[in-house]
Design a protein around this motif. Structure first.
Motif, PDB file in Angstrom:
ATOM      1  N   SER A  17      25.777  73.097  23.199  1.00 25.76           N
ATOM      2  CA  SER A  17      26.437  74.115  22.389  1.00 25.76           C
ATOM      3  C   SER A  17      26.409  73.724  20.918  1.00 25.76           C
ATOM      4  O   SER A  17      26.633  72.563  20.578  1.00 25.76           O
ATOM      5  CB  SER A  17      27.893  74.277  22.837  1.00 25.76           C
ATOM      6  OG  SER A  17      28.638  75.016  21.885  1.00 25.76           O
ATOM      7  N   ASN A  22      31.202  68.803  23.449  1.00 23.09           N
ATOM      8  CA  ASN A  22      31.289  68.393  24.856  1.00 23.09           C
ATOM      9  C   ASN A  22      30.830  69.488  25.816  1.00 23.09           C
ATOM     10  O   ASN A  22      31.125  69.422  27.014  1.00 23.09           O
ATOM     11  CB  ASN A  22      32.723  68.004  25.200  1.00 23.09           C
ATOM     12  CG  ASN A  22      33.670  69.193  25.166  1.00 23.09           C
ATOM     13  OD1 ASN A  22      33.459  70.141  24.416  1.00 23.09           O
ATOM     14  ND2 ASN A  22      34.713  69.138  25.969  1.00 23.09           N
ATOM     15  N   ARG A  23      30.121  70.483  25.321  1.00 28.31           N
ATOM     16  CA  ARG A  23      29.726  71.589  26.194  1.00 28.31           C
ATOM     17  C   ARG A  23      28.212  71.768  26.163  1.00 28.31           C
ATOM     18  O   ARG A  23      27.577  71.706  25.113  1.00 28.31           O
ATOM     19  CB  ARG A  23      30.406  72.895  25.770  1.00 28.31           C
ATOM     20  CG  ARG A  23      30.148  74.065  26.710  1.00 28.31           C
ATOM     21  CD  ARG A  23      30.959  75.301  26.311  1.00 28.31           C
ATOM     22  NE  ARG A  23      32.402  75.053  26.451  1.00 28.31           N
ATOM     23  CZ  ARG A  23      33.339  75.963  26.192  1.00 28.31           C
ATOM     24  NH1 ARG A  23      32.980  77.160  25.757  1.00 28.31           N
ATOM     25  NH2 ARG A  23      34.609  75.669  26.360  1.00 28.31           N
ATOM     26  N   ILE A  42      27.512  76.395  33.082  1.00 26.57           N
ATOM     27  CA  ILE A  42      28.220  76.013  31.865  1.00 26.57           C
ATOM     28  C   ILE A  42      29.031  74.767  32.206  1.00 26.57           C
ATOM     29  O   ILE A  42      29.892  74.787  33.095  1.00 26.57           O
ATOM     30  CB  ILE A  42      29.151  77.124  31.354  1.00 26.57           C
ATOM     31  CG1 ILE A  42      28.400  78.462  31.285  1.00 26.57           C
ATOM     32  CG2 ILE A  42      29.726  76.741  30.003  1.00 26.57           C
ATOM     33  CD1 ILE A  42      27.218  78.483  30.351  1.00 26.57           C
ATOM     34  N   GLU A  44      31.002  70.888  31.016  1.00 25.88           N
ATOM     35  CA  GLU A  44      31.743  70.177  29.979  1.00 25.88           C
ATOM     36  C   GLU A  44      31.735  68.678  30.261  1.00 25.88           C
ATOM     37  O   GLU A  44      31.828  68.245  31.416  1.00 25.88           O
ATOM     38  CB  GLU A  44      33.188  70.683  29.890  1.00 25.88           C
ATOM     39  CG  GLU A  44      33.297  72.060  29.243  1.00 25.88           C
ATOM     40  CD  GLU A  44      34.713  72.385  28.797  1.00 25.88           C
ATOM     41  OE1 GLU A  44      35.659  71.740  29.303  1.00 25.88           O
ATOM     42  OE2 GLU A  44      34.870  73.266  27.941  1.00 25.88           O
ATOM     43  N   LEU A  53      32.369  74.187  34.152  1.00 23.23           N
ATOM     44  CA  LEU A  53      33.342  75.106  33.564  1.00 23.23           C
ATOM     45  C   LEU A  53      33.210  76.486  34.191  1.00 23.23           C
ATOM     46  O   LEU A  53      34.205  77.143  34.510  1.00 23.23           O
ATOM     47  CB  LEU A  53      33.134  75.188  32.047  1.00 23.23           C
ATOM     48  CG  LEU A  53      34.023  76.155  31.277  1.00 23.23           C
ATOM     49  CD1 LEU A  53      35.477  75.709  31.339  1.00 23.23           C
ATOM     50  CD2 LEU A  53      33.563  76.263  29.822  1.00 23.23           C
ATOM     51  N   ASN A  73      31.224  81.387  22.891  1.00 21.21           N
ATOM     52  CA  ASN A  73      31.280  81.441  24.351  1.00 21.21           C
ATOM     53  C   ASN A  73      30.122  82.199  24.985  1.00 21.21           C
ATOM     54  O   ASN A  73      30.126  82.413  26.202  1.00 21.21           O
ATOM     55  CB  ASN A  73      32.598  82.091  24.806  1.00 21.21           C
ATOM     56  CG  ASN A  73      33.798  81.203  24.528  1.00 21.21           C
ATOM     57  OD1 ASN A  73      33.773  80.015  24.816  1.00 21.21           O
ATOM     58  ND2 ASN A  73      34.840  81.777  23.950  1.00 21.21           N
ATOM     59  N   CYS A  89      31.273  83.072  28.659  1.00 21.58           N
ATOM     60  CA  CYS A  89      31.964  82.091  29.502  1.00 21.58           C
ATOM     61  C   CYS A  89      33.367  82.539  29.886  1.00 21.58           C
ATOM     62  O   CYS A  89      33.922  82.044  30.882  1.00 21.58           O
ATOM     63  CB  CYS A  89      32.054  80.749  28.787  1.00 21.58           C
ATOM     64  SG  CYS A  89      30.479  80.035  28.321  1.00 21.58           S
TER      65      CYS A  89
END
Length: 324
Positions: A17, A22-23, A42, A44, A53, A73, A89
């Motif tokens: 991301s 952290n994504r 998705i 994390e 996620l 998102n 998301c």
């Protein structure tokens, strides 16, 4: 090194991301993308490892993805049914937008990092299309007249787009024994350098990674990097260092390279002196099947990256730990 299993789905692409350190997201397909469903994961990074996620299951394979540059998102996915789907998301298990103009599989999507109100796609139907997330039809169709595996906006200009494709006439050779590059063959991947506005790298079936300067397209490569034993599926220039790039290959390795521009006196000197032989700095060999995707983390120290492959494995690892 962190690990996550995309159980039942073979990884095709991975992207960090641009908003969250952290994504990340993974595009994957069942049955190696030949037939069956796709899934967008998705994920994390947490203190307890990589945690899901959300995921979205699709009716056809997913080959590539791109995070939105305007909404933290939202994620684009390139589908085998010729469509491009936009997922959120925070929404339910269906795309919030769907575009379908390509006549064959969509193999890549790329969001414009400068003019953030548009993205592009490339397809096996021999076209690259430009889109807006706010319009139901494409803005522009660019014919490539051949199977196009990759398309990308230049990170330094909102109006420049690049795409490697099959040569004319197309080569029939497939990767053979380790050694030098094979005769000209399909280009499967490319990426723009993040610091040198006119430089990009390409690679594909002939196993060689080459860098070029678009100011001198007929001059040949600035640098050539050899070492992969089978086709190179994905390239990614470092977002932190101007001379370092990462590759993923069907030989089941990820390798980190220097194009040696840092010791060759710059791009103009490289053009005058002729091709430079790049150097392999290290490799990661944990995958047990084709490695199909790599991406660098934009945040923190300059070494962290992620890779996915047909072995249903995602690894998050530090490039610096592989370098001798």
């Amino acid at each position: 090194m962190l690990h996550y299993r995309t159980q039942g789905y073979n990884g095709c692409a991975v992207k960090y991301s641009p908003f969250f350190d952290n994504r990340l997201a993974v595009a994957s397909s069942s049955n190696f993308g030949l037939v069956g469903n796709g899934r967008l994961h998705i994920l994390e990074l947490t203190a307890n490892g990589i945690q899901p996620l959300k995921w979205f299951t699709t009716q056809d394979s997913l080959y590539d993805l791109a995070w939105s540059e305007i909404h933290e998102n939202q994620v684009l996915a390139a589908s085998g049914d010729g469509s491009i789907k936009l997922f959120d998301c925070t929404a339910n298990d269906f795309p919030i937008s769907n575009w379908k103009e390509h006549a064959r599989e969509v193999f890549s999507v790329s969001w414009n990092p400068v003019a953030k109100d548009r993205f592009c796609s490339s397809s096996w139907d021999g076209t690259v299309r430009i889109w807006s997330p706010h319009r139901p039809q494409s803005l522009l169709t660019l014919p490539t007249h051949s199977c196009t595996y990759s398309a990308s906006f230049c990170p330094h200009s909102p109006e420049i787009i690049s795409s490697p494709s099959t040569p004319d006439p197309p080569a029939t050779a497939i990767p053979g024994q380790p050694g030098g590059p094979a005769p000209p063959a399909e280009a499967l991947t490319h990426d723009w350098n993040k610091y040198r506005p006119t430089v990009l790298a390409t690679a594909g079936v002939d196993r060689a990674i080459r860098t070029f300067d678009i100011r001198a397209p007929q001059q040949g490569p600035l640098s050539t990097m050899l070492g992969h034993e089978y086709a190179v599926r994905k390239l990614a220039w470092s977002p932190h260092l101007s001379n370092v790039l990462l590759s993923a290959s069907y030989d089941m390795t990820c390798r980190v390279w220097s194009d040696r521009s840092d010791v060759a006196g710059g791009d103009m000197d490289m053009m005058r002196a002729g091709p430079v032989v790049g150097a392999e700095l290290g490799r990661m060999g944990r995958h047990t099947e084709f490695v199909t995707g790599v991406d660098w983390c934009l945040f923190g120290s300059e070494g962290w990256c992620a890779s996915v492959g047909w072995d249903e494995n995602l690894y998050v690892w530090d490039v610096r730990a592989t370098m001798s």
